[in-house]
Scaffold this active site. Structure first.
Site, PDB file in Angstrom:
ATOM      1  N   ASP A  49       0.814  -1.214   0.000  1.00 21.96           N
ATOM      2  CA  ASP A  49       0.000   0.000   0.000  1.00 21.96           C
ATOM      3  C   ASP A  49       0.852   1.270   0.000  1.00 21.96           C
ATOM      4  O   ASP A  49       0.542   2.247  -0.685  1.00 21.96           O
ATOM      5  CB  ASP A  49      -0.949   0.019   1.203  1.00 21.96           C
ATOM      6  CG  ASP A  49      -2.185  -0.843   0.951  1.00 21.96           C
ATOM      7  OD1 ASP A  49      -2.127  -1.671   0.030  1.00 21.96           O
ATOM      8  OD2 ASP A  49      -3.189  -0.667   1.663  1.00 21.96           O
ATOM      9  N   ASN A  92      -4.677  -2.220  -4.627  1.00 21.76           N
ATOM     10  CA  ASN A  92      -5.871  -2.380  -3.791  1.00 21.76           C
ATOM     11  C   ASN A  92      -5.729  -1.492  -2.547  1.00 21.76           C
ATOM     12  O   ASN A  92      -6.222  -1.820  -1.479  1.00 21.76           O
ATOM     13  CB  ASN A  92      -6.040  -3.851  -3.390  1.00 21.76           C
ATOM     14  CG  ASN A  92      -7.463  -4.157  -2.929  1.00 21.76           C
ATOM     15  OD1 ASN A  92      -8.355  -3.317  -3.045  1.00 21.76           O
ATOM     16  ND2 ASN A  92      -7.672  -5.347  -2.391  1.00 21.76           N
ATOM     17  N   ASP A 315     -10.773  -2.640  12.095  1.00 20.73           N
ATOM     18  CA  ASP A 315      -9.799  -3.587  11.544  1.00 20.73           C
ATOM     19  C   ASP A 315      -9.347  -4.591  12.589  1.00 20.73           C
ATOM     20  O   ASP A 315      -9.317  -5.798  12.343  1.00 20.73           O
ATOM     21  CB  ASP A 315      -8.580  -2.837  10.990  1.00 20.73           C
ATOM     22  CG  ASP A 315      -8.860  -2.281   9.603  1.00 20.73           C
ATOM     23  OD1 ASP A 315      -9.975  -2.534   9.092  1.00 20.73           O
ATOM     24  OD2 ASP A 315      -7.986  -1.607   9.044  1.00 20.73           O
ATOM     25  N   GLU A 343     -10.937  -5.130   1.722  1.00 16.24           N
ATOM     26  CA  GLU A 343     -10.165  -5.855   0.711  1.00 16.24           C
ATOM     27  C   GLU A 343     -10.987  -6.998   0.106  1.00 16.24           C
ATOM     28  O   GLU A 343     -10.820  -7.375  -1.044  1.00 16.24           O
ATOM     29  CB  GLU A 343      -8.875  -6.402   1.321  1.00 16.24           C
ATOM     30  CG  GLU A 343      -7.762  -5.375   1.450  1.00 16.24           C
ATOM     31  CD  GLU A 343      -7.911  -4.435   2.633  1.00 16.24           C
ATOM     32  OE1 GLU A 343      -9.011  -4.375   3.225  1.00 16.24           O
ATOM     33  OE2 GLU A 343      -6.936  -3.732   2.951  1.00 16.24           O
ATOM     34  N   HIS A 390      -4.795  -9.307   3.524  1.00 18.64           N
ATOM     35  CA  HIS A 390      -3.739  -9.497   4.531  1.00 18.64           C
ATOM     36  C   HIS A 390      -4.290  -9.865   5.899  1.00 18.64           C
ATOM     37  O   HIS A 390      -3.740 -10.711   6.610  1.00 18.64           O
ATOM     38  CB  HIS A 390      -2.906  -8.222   4.629  1.00 18.64           C
ATOM     39  CG  HIS A 390      -3.700  -6.967   4.878  1.00 18.64           C
ATOM     40  ND1 HIS A 390      -3.294  -5.983   5.724  1.00 18.64           N
ATOM     41  CD2 HIS A 390      -4.910  -6.548   4.413  1.00 18.64           C
ATOM     42  CE1 HIS A 390      -4.187  -5.008   5.757  1.00 18.64           C
ATOM     43  NE2 HIS A 390      -5.173  -5.333   4.959  1.00 18.64           N
ATOM     44  N   ARG A 391      -5.411  -9.257   6.281  1.00 15.85           N
ATOM     45  CA  ARG A 391      -5.928  -9.515   7.637  1.00 15.85           C
ATOM     46  C   ARG A 391      -6.516 -10.919   7.774  1.00 15.85           C
ATOM     47  O   ARG A 391      -6.489 -11.504   8.847  1.00 15.85           O
ATOM     48  CB  ARG A 391      -6.946  -8.459   8.047  1.00 15.85           C
ATOM     49  CG  ARG A 391      -6.348  -7.090   8.098  1.00 15.85           C
ATOM     50  CD  ARG A 391      -7.010  -6.125   9.042  1.00 15.85           C
ATOM     51  NE  ARG A 391      -6.421  -4.821   8.825  1.00 15.85           N
ATOM     52  CZ  ARG A 391      -5.212  -4.455   9.261  1.00 15.85           C
ATOM     53  NH1 ARG A 391      -4.478  -5.281   9.978  1.00 15.85           N
ATOM     54  NH2 ARG A 391      -4.724  -3.268   8.977  1.00 15.85           N
ATOM     55  N   LYS A 415       0.697  -6.444   2.176  1.00 19.78           N
ATOM     56  CA  LYS A 415      -0.058  -5.187   2.134  1.00 19.78           C
ATOM     57  C   LYS A 415       0.301  -4.303   3.329  1.00 19.78           C
ATOM     58  O   LYS A 415       0.398  -3.088   3.206  1.00 19.78           O
ATOM     59  CB  LYS A 415      -1.559  -5.491   2.135  1.00 19.78           C
ATOM     60  CG  LYS A 415      -2.430  -4.301   1.808  1.00 19.78           C
ATOM     61  CD  LYS A 415      -3.864  -4.767   1.621  1.00 19.78           C
ATOM     62  CE  LYS A 415      -4.677  -3.841   0.745  1.00 19.78           C
ATOM     63  NZ  LYS A 415      -4.840  -2.505   1.225  1.00 19.78           N
TER      64      LYS A 415
END
Ligand code: DC
Length: 653
Positions: A49, A92, A315, A343, A390-391, A415
Site C-alpha cells: 500500500d 488495492n 480492523d 479488501e 492481509h488480515r 499489504k
C-alpha cells in the site's frame, strides 16, 4: 498457489517490534507531498500500500528519496502538484486511492486513477458526490459509484458547506478533509449518517495538525477547515507502529500464555486500534501498557467470549473473530458492516473460513456470531483461503493454537506486514515432533508407535497413507503409474486412523494394506511427485499438541523439516528380511527368505533412487542401527535423545 503450513502451536511469548502503521504512513506521505518544505519520514511502513502511494507521488512529480532503514525524504510541492496529467495505478490500496482522488480533484489536472479488480468493486461514490458539490469534474470509467475514475480540471467553488456520507467508509471524510486545504478557503464538512470507524478520523486530524492544519470540529458531525490553511513540513516525522498489526501478537499472548510484548504503539498512540487491548482485557486477558509498548498474557481461568460493538476498532476487531475460538462461550461482534467493503467481503470470508475449522458461525448483515468448539473438542485441520486480504491471513494464523492448518497465499500480508509469518514464528512454539525415517522393515513402525505411546504423543504412520492410496487407486481401477489419477485419489481419500485400525471409506483396511501387492503399489505411487504433494498437508495435519512421532522416508527432510529430533532408523537388508520372514511365519503365511530379501532390496532401491524425497539419512539426523538392538533398547535410545533435545529446546524458546 503458494501456501504456508502451520503446525499446532502450544505456547507464545516474546517481543515484536511492529512495522509502521499503514494508515499513518499513507496520510503522512500525502501531506508531506502537499506541504511546503522537505519532510523526512522515519519508520515508514514498507508494504504494497505504501509502495503504491510512493509510486503515485513520484509519477505526480513529487521528489521521493529513499534514505534507507525505513526513512524517506519527500519534497513538498506547497499545494501545487507538478505533473498535471497522469494515469495512476493504486493496486488495492484504499488509503492511497481515496485521499489521492480528493487531492487531485481539487488540485486541478487531468488524471486517471485505477486499481486492481477488487479496488473497482469498492465504493467511492460518496466521496465523488462530495467533491462534485465543490465543483470537481469526475467521471466513472467503469461502473457508476466505483473506480476507475477520470478527473478533469474544474472551477472549484470556494468555501461553504459540503456534505459527505460517513456510514460506508470513514476514508471518504479523511480524503476530503486532507484535500480541503488545497482550496485555500474555509470549508465545513457535514457528515451524513452515523460516522463509522471514528478513530481513523482522529488519526487524520492528528496528522493534519502535525503538518500545521488545525481542523475545528463539532463532535463527529461538523468539521471546519479554516481559510488559508496550508500544510507546512514538520521537518522530521516518525510513523507509529501499526496498532492493527499489534492485535495479532497481543491475541497470541492472550491465547498462548504470553507474555507477548509489542513495541511501537502504547498508551500515547494516536491510533484507535490500540483499544483492541481493552477488548482483549474484556475477554479476560492480562494487559500491561507503557507509553510505547503493550503486553498481553493469558488469564489463569482462560478467555471468555464477549459481545462488542466494534465501530471503534473496525480492523482490529477481525482479530477477535479468531481469538474467540479460544474463549469459553460465544462471541458476537456487532456494527461491522464496513467489513463488507474492505479488501474482500470480510464478514462472508470470515464466516466461510471459520466454518472450515468446524466452528459454528452466524453471519448477519452487520454482525458475526462465533460459537467456539466445546472444551476439549479439537478444531478441524483445514486449508484456509485468504481472498487477497492481509488480515484474513494474519487472523487465521491464531487458529494454529487449535489445529494444524494450511494458509493459502500468505504473501498477501505484504499489504501491511511483509514479514508477518517470520515474526509469528519468532514468538510461537510449535508442538514438538520427532521424525523417524528409515528403510522398509527396519522396525521403525514399532519403535515409533512405542515412543509415541511413552510420550503421550500422536503417531503418524506415513507409509500407511501411501499404502491406502495404492489400495484406493486399485479399487478405483486407476493404474499405479497414472500420476494425475492417483494424485486425485490421494487428494480425496476418506481415511481415518484410529487406535490400531485404518478405515478407508468407512471400511476396515488395516490388513488389506499390508499385503505384498499393496507394498509394491505403495512404493510405486510414492515415487510420483503429484501424489507426494497431495499427501503433504494430510501428514502435517497430524502435527498436533502435545506432540507427534512421524515415521516414514521423508519425515525429517520434507514433511517436518523443523522436527526437534530426527532419527534415521535402519538395519542391514539381511536382518530386515529375516524379521519379515519370521513375521510372516508367525502369521501363518507362506514365506520365502530369498524372495523377501530380493523384494526388499528392490523396494529399497526404488525408495532411495526416486527423484522426489528419496530415502536417505539427513545431515541433521542421528543414525540408529538396530541390527544388534532389541526393540526396547531402540525405543529407550530414541527417548533419551528426545529428552536431550527437549532440554535444549526449553532453553532456546
Ligand atoms: O513404511 P511402509 O513400508 O509402510 O511404506 C510404504 C511405501 O511408502 C514404501 O515403499 C515407501 C513409501 N513411503 C514414502 O515414500 N514416504 C514415506 N514418508 C513413507 C512411506
Amino acid at each position: 498457489m503458494e501456501f504456508i503450513d502451520l503446525p499446532q502451536m502450544i505456547a507464545a511469548r516474546g517481543t515484536v517490534r511492529l512495522p509502521g502503521s499503514k494508515s499513518i504512513s499513507n496520510r503522512v506521505l500525502l501531506l508531506a507531498a502537499l506541504a511546503e518544505g522537505e519532510t523526512e519520514v522515519r519508520d515508514l511502513l514498507a508494504s504494497d500500500d505504501t509502495a503504491r502511494m510512493l509510486e503515485a507521488l513520484a509519477r505526480l512529480g513529487i521528489t521521493v528519496t529513499e534514505l534507507g532503514a525505513g526513512a524517506w525524504r519527500i519534497g513538498g510541492c506547497a499545494g501545487r502538484i507538478p505533473v498535471k496529467q497522469a494515469e495512476l495505478f493504486l493496486g488495492n490500496a484504499g488509503t492511497a486511492f481515496r485521499p489521492l482522488t480528493a487531492a487531485l480533484a481539487l488540485a486541478g489536472g487531468d488524471y486517471v486513477l485505477k486499481g486492481v479488480a477488487r479496488m473497482h468493486e469498492r465504493p467511492i461514490g460518496d466521496l465523488v458526490d462530495a467533491l462534485c458539490q465543490l465543483g470537481a469534474d469526475i467521471t466513472y470509467l467503469g461502473n457508476t459509484g466505483y473506480p476507475p475514475l477520470q478527473l478533469k480540471p474544474a472551477a472549484i467553488r470556494s468555501g461553504g458547506l459540503v456534505r459527505v456520507r460517513g456510514d460506508v467508509s470513514s476514508q471518504f471524510l479523511t480524503g476530503l478533509l486532507m484535500a480541503l486545504p488545497l482550496t485555500g478557503v474555509e470549508t465545513t464538512v457535514e457528515v451524513v449518517g452515523e460516522l463509522i470507524s471514528k478513530p481513523y478520523i482522529e488519526i487524520t486530524l492528528a496528522t493534519m495538525a502535525r503538518f500545521g492544519v488545525q481542523v475545528e470540529r463539532q463532535g463527529w458531525q461538523r468539521f471546519t477547515v479554516p481559510a488559508a490553511a496550508q500544510y507546512v513540513s514538520p521537518g522530521v516525522i516518525y510513523v507509529e507502529g501499526d496498532a492493527s498489526s499489534a492485535s495479532y501478537f497481543l491475541a497470541l499472548g492472550a491465547i498462548g500464555g504470553g507474555p507477548v510484548r509489542v513495541e511501537g504503539v502504547g498508551r500515547d498512540s494516536i491510533q484507535g486500534d490500540v483499544r483492541f487491548a481493552e477488548a482483549l482485557a474484556q475477554m479476560g486477558a492480562v494487559i500491561a501498557m507503557g507509553p510505547n509498548w503493550i503486553e498481553a498474557s493469558a488469564p489463569a481461568g482462560g478467555l471468555q467470549g464477549i459481545r462488542l460493538d466494534c465501530n471503534h476498532i473496525p480492523d482490529a476487531a477481525m482479530t477477535l473473530a479468531t481469538t474467540a475460538l479460544f474463549a469459553q462461550g460465544e462471541t458476537r461482534l456487532d456494527n461491522i458492516a464496513s467489513w463488507r467493503v474492505k479488501e474482500t467481503d470480510r464478514i462472508a470470508a470470515m464466516a466461510k473460513e471459520l466454518g472450515k475449522l468446524g466452528v459454528q458461525v452466524e453471519e448477519g448483515a452487520d454482525y458475526l456470531r462465533i460459537v467456539p468448539p466445546a472444551p476439549g473438542a479439537a478444531l478441524s485441520a483445514a486449508t484456509i483461503d485468504t481472498y487477497d486480504d492481509h488480515r484474513m491471513a494474519m487472523c487465521f494464523s491464531l487458529a494454529a493454537f487449535g489445529t494444524p492448518l494450511r494458509i493459502n497465499d500468505p504473501g498477501c500480508t505484504a499489504k501491511t506486514f511483509p514479514d508477518y509469518f517470520e515474526r509469528f514464528a519468532d514468538v510461537t512454539e510449535p508442538a514438538p515432533v520427532i521424525a523417524i525415517d528409515g528403510p522398509t522393515a527396519s522396525g521403525k513402525g514399532t519403535v515409533s508407535a512405542r515412543v509415541a505411546a511413552a510420550l503421550g504423543f500422536h503417531y503418524l504412520d506415513s507409509g500407511a497413507l501411501y499404502r491406502v492410496t495404492a489400495l484406493a487407486a486399485q479399487k478405483a481401477g486407476i493404474d499405479w503409474d497414472d500420476a494425475a489419477g492417483v494424485a486425485q485419489v490421494a487428494a480425496t481419500l476418506d481415511v481415518v486412523f484410529r487406535a490400531g485400525s485404518v478405515l478407508l471409506d468407512g471400511e476396515e483396511v488395516g490388513e488389506a494394506i499390508r499385503t505384498e501387492t499393496i507394498s509394491t503399489g505403495a512404493s510405486r505411487v510414492a515415487a510420483l511427485p503429484a501424489v507426494r504433494a497431495a499427501l503433504l498437508f494430510r501428514q502435517r495435519a497430524f502435527h498436533r499438541a502435545p506432540g507427534l512421532v512421524g515415521d516414514g522416508r521423508d519425515m525429517g527432510a520434507v514433511v517436518f523439516p523443523k522436527a526437534c529430533l530426527k532419527v534415521f532408523l535402519t538395519a542391514s537388508a539381511q536382518v530386515r528380511a529375516e524379521r519379515r520372514y519370521k513375521q510372516l511365519l508367525a502369521a501363518g503365511q507362506p514365506a520365502d527368505l530369498a524372495l523377501i530379501l530380493a523384494d526388499l532390496e528392490a523396494r529399497d532401491a526404488r525408495d532411495s533412487q526416486r527423484s522426489v524425497a528419496p530415502l536417505r539419512q539427513e545431515a541433521d539426523a542421528v543414525r540408529l542401527d538396530t541390527d544388534a538392538l532389541s526393540i526396547e533398547a531402540a525405543v529407550q535410545q530414541v527417548l533419551d535423545w528426545y529428552a536431550e533435545a527437549a532440554k535444549k529446546r526449553a532453553i532456546s524458546v
